[in-house]
Motif scaffolding. Sequence first.
Motif, PDB file in Angstrom:
ATOM      1  N   VAL A 134       0.857  -1.194   0.000  1.00 60.59           N
ATOM      2  CA  VAL A 134       0.000   0.000   0.000  1.00 60.59           C
ATOM      3  C   VAL A 134       0.891   1.242   0.000  1.00 60.59           C
ATOM      4  O   VAL A 134       1.883   1.297   0.732  1.00 60.59           O
ATOM      5  CB  VAL A 134      -0.910   0.012   1.251  1.00 60.59           C
ATOM      6  CG1 VAL A 134      -1.720   1.308   1.332  1.00 60.59           C
ATOM      7  CG2 VAL A 134      -1.849  -1.187   1.249  1.00 60.59           C
ATOM      8  N   ILE A 135       0.539   2.224  -0.819  1.00 65.80           N
ATOM      9  CA  ILE A 135       1.185   3.541  -0.771  1.00 65.80           C
ATOM     10  C   ILE A 135       0.212   4.481  -0.068  1.00 65.80           C
ATOM     11  O   ILE A 135      -0.970   4.534  -0.424  1.00 65.80           O
ATOM     12  CB  ILE A 135       1.503   4.076  -2.183  1.00 65.80           C
ATOM     13  CG1 ILE A 135       2.610   3.234  -2.820  1.00 65.80           C
ATOM     14  CG2 ILE A 135       1.921   5.548  -2.135  1.00 65.80           C
ATOM     15  CD1 ILE A 135       3.073   3.732  -4.172  1.00 65.80           C
ATOM     16  N   VAL A 136       0.695   5.188   0.945  1.00 66.23           N
ATOM     17  CA  VAL A 136      -0.122   6.200   1.613  1.00 66.23           C
ATOM     18  C   VAL A 136       0.333   7.549   1.060  1.00 66.23           C
ATOM     19  O   VAL A 136       1.524   7.859   1.101  1.00 66.23           O
ATOM     20  CB  VAL A 136       0.098   6.150   3.141  1.00 66.23           C
ATOM     21  CG1 VAL A 136      -0.654   7.285   3.823  1.00 66.23           C
ATOM     22  CG2 VAL A 136      -0.357   4.797   3.694  1.00 66.23           C
ATOM     23  N   HIS A 137      -0.589   8.313   0.502  1.00 67.63           N
ATOM     24  CA  HIS A 137      -0.140   9.598  -0.055  1.00 67.63           C
ATOM     25  C   HIS A 137      -1.054  10.762   0.327  1.00 67.63           C
ATOM     26  O   HIS A 137      -2.246  10.583   0.606  1.00 67.63           O
ATOM     27  CB  HIS A 137       0.061   9.505  -1.573  1.00 67.63           C
ATOM     28  CG  HIS A 137      -1.177   9.461  -2.417  1.00 67.63           C
ATOM     29  ND1 HIS A 137      -1.938  10.577  -2.673  1.00 67.63           N
ATOM     30  CD2 HIS A 137      -1.768   8.454  -3.098  1.00 67.63           C
ATOM     31  CE1 HIS A 137      -2.946  10.247  -3.474  1.00 67.63           C
ATOM     32  NE2 HIS A 137      -2.874   8.967  -3.736  1.00 67.63           N
ATOM     33  N   SER A 138      -0.478  11.949   0.326  1.00 70.56           N
ATOM     34  CA  SER A 138      -1.252  13.156   0.595  1.00 70.56           C
ATOM     35  C   SER A 138      -2.015  13.537  -0.678  1.00 70.56           C
ATOM     36  O   SER A 138      -1.680  13.106  -1.772  1.00 70.56           O
ATOM     37  CB  SER A 138      -0.319  14.299   1.028  1.00 70.56           C
ATOM     38  OG  SER A 138       0.568  14.615  -0.020  1.00 70.56           O
ATOM     39  N   GLY A 139      -3.039  14.358  -0.499  1.00 73.29           N
ATOM     40  CA  GLY A 139      -3.798  14.827  -1.653  1.00 73.29           C
ATOM     41  C   GLY A 139      -4.023  16.326  -1.524  1.00 73.29           C
ATOM     42  O   GLY A 139      -4.186  16.802  -0.404  1.00 73.29           O
ATOM     43  N   PRO A 140      -4.011  17.089  -2.579  1.00 73.75           N
ATOM     44  CA  PRO A 140      -3.847  16.632  -3.947  1.00 73.75           C
ATOM     45  C   PRO A 140      -2.387  16.372  -4.304  1.00 73.75           C
ATOM     46  O   PRO A 140      -1.489  16.969  -3.716  1.00 73.75           O
ATOM     47  CB  PRO A 140      -4.368  17.827  -4.763  1.00 73.75           C
ATOM     48  CG  PRO A 140      -4.066  19.027  -3.917  1.00 73.75           C
ATOM     49  CD  PRO A 140      -4.212  18.558  -2.501  1.00 73.75           C
ATOM     50  N   LEU A 141      -2.194  15.468  -5.290  1.00 79.88           N
ATOM     51  CA  LEU A 141      -0.878  15.272  -5.903  1.00 79.88           C
ATOM     52  C   LEU A 141      -0.933  15.824  -7.318  1.00 79.88           C
ATOM     53  O   LEU A 141      -2.014  15.953  -7.898  1.00 79.88           O
ATOM     54  CB  LEU A 141      -0.531  13.788  -6.014  1.00 79.88           C
ATOM     55  CG  LEU A 141      -0.332  12.949  -4.763  1.00 79.88           C
ATOM     56  CD1 LEU A 141       0.086  11.529  -5.162  1.00 79.88           C
ATOM     57  CD2 LEU A 141       0.726  13.559  -3.846  1.00 79.88           C
ATOM     58  N   TYR A 142       0.225  16.088  -7.879  1.00 85.10           N
ATOM     59  CA  TYR A 142       0.310  16.376  -9.309  1.00 85.10           C
ATOM     60  C   TYR A 142      -0.434  15.245 -10.035  1.00 85.10           C
ATOM     61  O   TYR A 142      -0.267  14.060  -9.694  1.00 85.10           O
ATOM     62  CB  TYR A 142       1.779  16.443  -9.718  1.00 85.10           C
ATOM     63  CG  TYR A 142       1.993  16.645 -11.190  1.00 85.10           C
ATOM     64  CD1 TYR A 142       1.527  17.779 -11.835  1.00 85.10           C
ATOM     65  CD2 TYR A 142       2.675  15.700 -11.940  1.00 85.10           C
ATOM     66  CE1 TYR A 142       1.721  17.962 -13.192  1.00 85.10           C
ATOM     67  CE2 TYR A 142       2.889  15.869 -13.297  1.00 85.10           C
ATOM     68  CZ  TYR A 142       2.406  17.002 -13.914  1.00 85.10           C
ATOM     69  OH  TYR A 142       2.603  17.191 -15.251  1.00 85.10           O
TER      70      TYR A 142
END
Length: 438
Positions: A134-142
């Motif tokens: 799993v990748i945990v990412h912030s939003g928004p991303l490019y």
Amino acid sequence: MTDAIDATDTPTPRRNPKPAKTTIGGRELKPSTLMMGHGFDPVLSEGSLKPPIFLTSTFAFPSAADGKRHFEGITGKREGGAEGLVYSRFNAPNQEILEDRLAIWDGAEDALSFSSGMTAICILMLAYVSQGDVIVHSGPLYAASEGFVAKVLSKFGVTYIDFPAGATREELDDVLQRAKKQAGENGGKVAMIYLESPGNPTNALVDIEAVKDARDANLKWDCPIAIDNTFLGPLWQRPLDHGADIVAYSLTKYVGGHSDLVAGSIAGAKKWMDPVRALRNTMGGIVDPNTAWMLLRSLETVELRMQRAGKNAAKVCAFLKDHPKVDGLGYLGIIHDERQQDIYDRHCLGAGSTFSVFLKGGEAECFRFLDNLTIAKLAVSLGGTETLASHPASMTHLSVPHARRQQLGISDSLVRISIGIEDADDLIADFEQALQHV
Ligand SMILES: Cc1ncc(COP(=O)(O)O)c(C=O)c1O
């Protein structure tokens, strides 16, 4: 296929230039000083003051025995690694000098250069994820980064969970617990926390320190925190100082700075760079020598350019903020949210020169404004010497579903502006006359 070794598991160790002088009498030299000569020894290039462009695909060995010794080093049959360059898909002089200098700006042990920001980001992620992860990412991303995670990595059994940029420590704990559960169900692990701060185009900031604390408390294995620092780096934010492990850039933006090249990079501790270097060795994707040379030239002026653009943006925003046709600004120099201000105060060294302006009205009003600008060019991208303006909802973020755009604050009334190094009062005059048409 090349007969140069495909060093997937044994990254090609780098050749060291003449020992670098980074201090004088105990004084640490500043990046702006080091950009003029660090990592390049003129003696190795006929005394040439500037590095020549090394247009070669391969490097000659002085003798067969030297060739053998080199490969013994690469394959681990001999201690000490490689003793020179071998093939330009792995590394080459212009790229090595560039990577040495890029590492300086972020206080990193090592850096890697790529043919674009997206090549850097994709190879970085690919190097760290396996099926079930799993990748945990912030939003928004490019949008392309978000698309790579959601549409490409998903084909290989990698899933993701995202969280809003301003998330608190408690919210981050919750996200990581959910991610752990999701990874457990899929037979994988939380492989990477990927941030973009400030977010594009809203300028929402992520609390990197809180992310590090949450990672340390919730994940008991080596899960790197990577961050896209394109909007504020390398001058206005140093994420490695705040707990990030890997910093990623579209060098196409402020570092290249003249809107005439496309390139990318990552930087961090060698242990984080090595798996990415190994995959880059296999896949290619290293920046070409000519672009690397242009970036060396750009790095000599990056501080001057960014300082000037930052000052210009402050002046322009001071004009725009009270204009009757303007509804608000997404500019880090004028923050109304307490939490965002707190993150800014802890993480940022400057407000940058890329911001959003919300006009009263919607798409039609924004289009009239954009079509009447005379100095600013109507183009995507940012961080160049010239001022650019765009309408994200109908351009860069058109592919983002409408509901998600609303959720991220990318409304039809948002115009994104990247301020250049022109005369600030000329820019204000241009914005003033364009606003009269709104
Ligand atoms: C924040 C951010 N990250 C990454 C990229 C991708 O960089 P490149 O166009 O150099 O591949 C961009 C491009 O606009 C960007 O704005």
